[in-house]
Motif scaffolding. Sequence first.
Motif, PDB file in Angstrom:
ATOM      1  N   ALA A  80      29.301  44.807  27.463  1.00 27.84           N
ATOM      2  CA  ALA A  80      29.598  43.500  26.864  1.00 27.84           C
ATOM      3  C   ALA A  80      30.931  42.965  27.374  1.00 27.84           C
ATOM      4  N   ILE A  81      31.895  43.871  27.529  1.00 29.15           N
ATOM      5  CA  ILE A  81      33.192  43.449  28.063  1.00 29.15           C
ATOM      6  C   ILE A  81      33.031  42.967  29.498  1.00 29.15           C
ATOM      7  N   LEU A  82      32.267  43.720  30.287  1.00 25.73           N
ATOM      8  CA  LEU A  82      32.042  43.348  31.682  1.00 25.73           C
ATOM      9  C   LEU A  82      31.385  41.980  31.772  1.00 25.73           C
ATOM     10  N   ALA A  83      30.352  41.798  30.967  1.00 27.93           N
ATOM     11  CA  ALA A  83      29.615  40.532  31.016  1.00 27.93           C
ATOM     12  C   ALA A  83      30.510  39.381  30.591  1.00 27.93           C
ATOM     13  N   GLY A  84      31.325  39.625  29.572  1.00 29.58           N
ATOM     14  CA  GLY A  84      32.210  38.575  29.067  1.00 29.58           C
ATOM     15  C   GLY A  84      33.250  38.169  30.104  1.00 29.58           C
ATOM     16  N   GLU A  85      33.878  39.166  30.735  1.00 31.22           N
ATOM     17  CA  GLU A  85      34.904  38.864  31.740  1.00 31.22           C
ATOM     18  C   GLU A  85      34.285  38.204  32.960  1.00 31.22           C
ATOM     19  N   SER A  86      33.105  38.699  33.316  1.00 35.00           N
ATOM     20  CA  SER A  86      32.403  38.151  34.467  1.00 35.00           C
ATOM     21  C   SER A  86      32.078  36.669  34.238  1.00 35.00           C
ATOM     22  N   ALA A  87      31.585  36.375  33.040  1.00 31.78           N
ATOM     23  CA  ALA A  87      31.238  34.986  32.705  1.00 31.78           C
ATOM     24  C   ALA A  87      32.487  34.113  32.670  1.00 31.78           C
ATOM     25  N   ALA A  88      33.575  34.677  32.165  1.00 35.94           N
ATOM     26  CA  ALA A  88      34.828  33.903  32.088  1.00 35.94           C
ATOM     27  C   ALA A  88      35.277  33.509  33.488  1.00 35.94           C
ATOM     28  N   VAL A  89      35.198  34.449  34.419  1.00 36.61           N
ATOM     29  CA  VAL A  89      35.607  34.167  35.804  1.00 36.61           C
ATOM     30  C   VAL A  89      34.683  33.118  36.409  1.00 36.61           C
ATOM     31  N   GLU A  90      33.396  33.332  36.209  1.00 40.87           N
ATOM     32  CA  GLU A  90      32.415  32.439  36.813  1.00 40.87           C
ATOM     33  C   GLU A  90      32.592  31.002  36.321  1.00 40.87           C
ATOM     34  N   HIS A  91      32.906  30.844  35.057  1.00 36.34           N
ATOM     35  CA  HIS A  91      32.981  29.511  34.469  1.00 36.34           C
ATOM     36  C   HIS A  91      34.411  28.975  34.371  1.00 36.34           C
ATOM     37  N   ALA A  92      35.353  29.652  35.005  1.00 34.87           N
ATOM     38  CA  ALA A  92      36.751  29.210  34.919  1.00 34.87           C
ATOM     39  C   ALA A  92      36.903  27.808  35.514  1.00 34.87           C
ATOM     40  N   ALA A  93      37.698  26.981  34.827  1.00 32.01           N
ATOM     41  CA  ALA A  93      37.992  25.644  35.351  1.00 32.01           C
ATOM     42  C   ALA A  93      38.874  25.780  36.584  1.00 32.01           C
ATOM     43  N   LYS A  94      38.887  24.751  37.397  1.00 33.91           N
ATOM     44  CA  LYS A  94      39.570  24.813  38.681  1.00 33.91           C
ATOM     45  C   LYS A  94      41.001  25.346  38.566  1.00 33.91           C
ATOM     46  N   GLY A  95      41.773  24.782  37.670  1.00 27.78           N
ATOM     47  CA  GLY A  95      43.170  25.186  37.546  1.00 27.78           C
ATOM     48  C   GLY A  95      43.353  26.575  36.944  1.00 27.78           C
ATOM     49  N   GLN A  96      42.289  27.150  36.433  1.00 30.86           N
ATOM     50  CA  GLN A  96      42.394  28.424  35.714  1.00 30.86           C
ATOM     51  C   GLN A  96      41.781  29.585  36.485  1.00 30.86           C
ATOM     52  N   ARG A  97      41.287  29.304  37.700  1.00 33.91           N
ATOM     53  CA  ARG A  97      40.522  30.328  38.406  1.00 33.91           C
ATOM     54  C   ARG A  97      41.344  31.593  38.648  1.00 33.91           C
ATOM     55  N   GLN A  98      42.546  31.386  39.176  1.00 30.36           N
ATOM     56  CA  GLN A  98      43.386  32.519  39.551  1.00 30.36           C
ATOM     57  C   GLN A  98      43.786  33.347  38.319  1.00 30.36           C
ATOM     58  N   ILE A  99      44.199  32.649  37.286  1.00 29.64           N
ATOM     59  CA  ILE A  99      44.649  33.337  36.067  1.00 29.64           C
ATOM     60  C   ILE A  99      43.502  34.078  35.420  1.00 29.64           C
ATOM     61  N   THR A 100      42.348  33.406  35.362  1.00 30.84           N
ATOM     62  CA  THR A 100      41.203  34.020  34.708  1.00 30.84           C
ATOM     63  C   THR A 100      40.777  35.273  35.458  1.00 30.84           C
ATOM     64  N   LEU A 101      40.780  35.178  36.785  1.00 33.58           N
ATOM     65  CA  LEU A 101      40.383  36.333  37.591  1.00 33.58           C
ATOM     66  C   LEU A 101      41.373  37.477  37.409  1.00 33.58           C
ATOM     67  N   LEU A 102      42.643  37.137  37.393  1.00 32.03           N
ATOM     68  CA  LEU A 102      43.677  38.171  37.236  1.00 32.03           C
ATOM     69  C   LEU A 102      43.565  38.845  35.867  1.00 32.03           C
ATOM     70  N   THR A 103      43.358  38.027  34.850  1.00 31.26           N
ATOM     71  CA  THR A 103      43.227  38.563  33.499  1.00 31.26           C
ATOM     72  C   THR A 103      42.008  39.473  33.393  1.00 31.26           C
ATOM     73  N   ALA A 104      40.895  39.022  33.971  1.00 33.83           N
ATOM     74  CA  ALA A 104      39.672  39.830  33.942  1.00 33.83           C
ATOM     75  C   ALA A 104      39.896  41.145  34.687  1.00 33.83           C
ATOM     76  N   ALA A 105      40.578  41.061  35.835  1.00 38.05           N
ATOM     77  CA  ALA A 105      40.827  42.270  36.622  1.00 38.05           C
ATOM     78  C   ALA A 105      41.713  43.241  35.852  1.00 38.05           C
ATOM     79  N   ARG A 106      42.668  42.712  35.124  1.00 41.05           N
ATOM     80  CA  ARG A 106      43.532  43.581  34.318  1.00 41.05           C
ATOM     81  C   ARG A 106      42.736  44.262  33.214  1.00 41.05           C
TER      82      ARG A 106
END
Length: 343
Positions: free
Chosen positions: A243-269
């Motif tokens: 569930a955590i994987l799916a949630g982080e994955s979805a967050a990255v996939e749906h990140a708004a343009k200005g949030q892509r880098q932060i969202t990816l970094l947060t998910a990776a952490r």
Amino acid sequence: MSSTRRRVRGGDREVARLRRVALDAAAAGLYVFPVQAGGKLPAVPRHSAERCRGRGICAAGHQGWEQRATRDRAQICRWWSGTGEAARFNVGIACGPSGLVVIDLDTSTDPLPGWGGATTGREVLDQLAARHGQTLPATYSTVTPTDGEHLYYRMPQGLALRNTHGGHGHSLGPLIDTRAGGGFVVGAGSIRPEGAYMVAEHGQIAELPGWLATLLTPPPAPEPRRSAPLVLSTRRANAYVAAILAGESAAVEHAAKGQRQITLLTAARTLGRLVGGGELDADNAHALLLEAAGVHIGVEGFTRAEAERTITRGLAYGARAPRRIDRRHHTDTTSGAGGSGEA
Ligand SMILES: [Zn+2]
């Protein structure tokens, strides 16, 4: 009233007071960062993700306030060392790094019909507790300058809750926001023109009660379309990790343009912590994140190399704070969330 000209070493008296507030919070285990003087917006970083030039601390990807929040005394002293009104930063507490879920109770002038005419988030929360046959444990809390309340809870181990907004999605109810991953609160001792943030209830921060954790846990994300790595990962992981994987994955996939880098970094952490805890394979985590980021690669300057760097960095960072899932403890939480998501 003219501004004070009294100076003490390392800034003026008000800066020194706020520095003490920040240091005390850090000593209590919370990650802090400067918030605009007299305000409630982050004062760091001073550039947006869109304007990031990738220099200095941002060399391997933009660092937002959540990434910059710290418990490091030296950094805190550097931040709160200026003089003058603009240097009197309020104290932001980054909930995600601090392992906090803060329930933010608001007030309204319009009575809520579905809640017996309630006009405060506190009333809604009390009614919610009663409906669930529960009481709220005593915990550290603050009052805001606008008569709101912030109830601080510790994030239960293994959970990675994000912010919720009153009345939307899986929020607790109207006039109740929650601040968790991706969110912050302004700490007691901070000042706004309307008044001060003050401690309402001293003492320990209690763990978020299980029934609230269940209500705040998003239903499992739908099966991804084309993801061999995720299927591989879920087979190895338990449902909770999945569930955590799916949630982080979805967050990255749906990140708004200005949030892509932060969202990816947060998910990776987040995933890095699971890797560090032996819950997840590092290669799988990397592949999963890269795939989720795939929709952004090549779009408006977002490169694969950049995504790879961010993932590698986030995973390494997260692995330094290993997280293990306590399976027994979370069995009912997981199934509860799955059940309520069925509707
Ligand atoms: Zn930057």
